[in-house]
Design a protein around this motif. Structure first.
Motif: not given
Length: 98
Positions: A32-61
């Motif tokens: 909601i706050d547009l404040s993603p949590e990004i692990a230091p090892t993330v190099r691509k968007l699809t490696e970001c857990k918050d992004f993947c979880d957000f897409v999963d939430y969108l798909t669920l709804r």
């Protein structure tokens, strides 16, 4: 104009309440706050857990729970700038070439 404003506020309130009821509150507020949590090892968007979880939430709804058009629009309205924030932060992480 006031009726449209109140309807818009109601729609966003429902979206937030639904999100908070379905996923972890800390993660929901990051979405909601547009404040993603990004692990230091993330190099691509699809490696970001918050992004993947957000897409999963969108798909669920959208696909499984058939949310209304207003909620779907609100979720996608949040997802796009959330994605951009992640991409911007990934580009400036040490070790990432521009």
């Amino acid at each position: 104009m006031e009726k449209r404003f109140k309807a818009n506020v109601k729609s966003w309130t429902q979206l937030i309440e639904t999100m908070l009821s379905k996923i972890n509150n800390q993660q929901a507020w990051r979405f909601i706050d547009l404040s993603p949590e990004i692990a230091p090892t993330v190099r691509k968007l699809t490696e970001c857990k918050d992004f993947c979880d957000f897409v999963d939430y969108l798909t669920l709804r959208r696909d499984k729970e058939n949310c209304c058009a207003d909620e779907l629009g609100g979720i996608t309205w949040l997802l796009m700038p959330f994605q951009r924030k992640i991409e911007e932060r990934i580009q400036i992480l040490p070790g990432n070439a521009l």
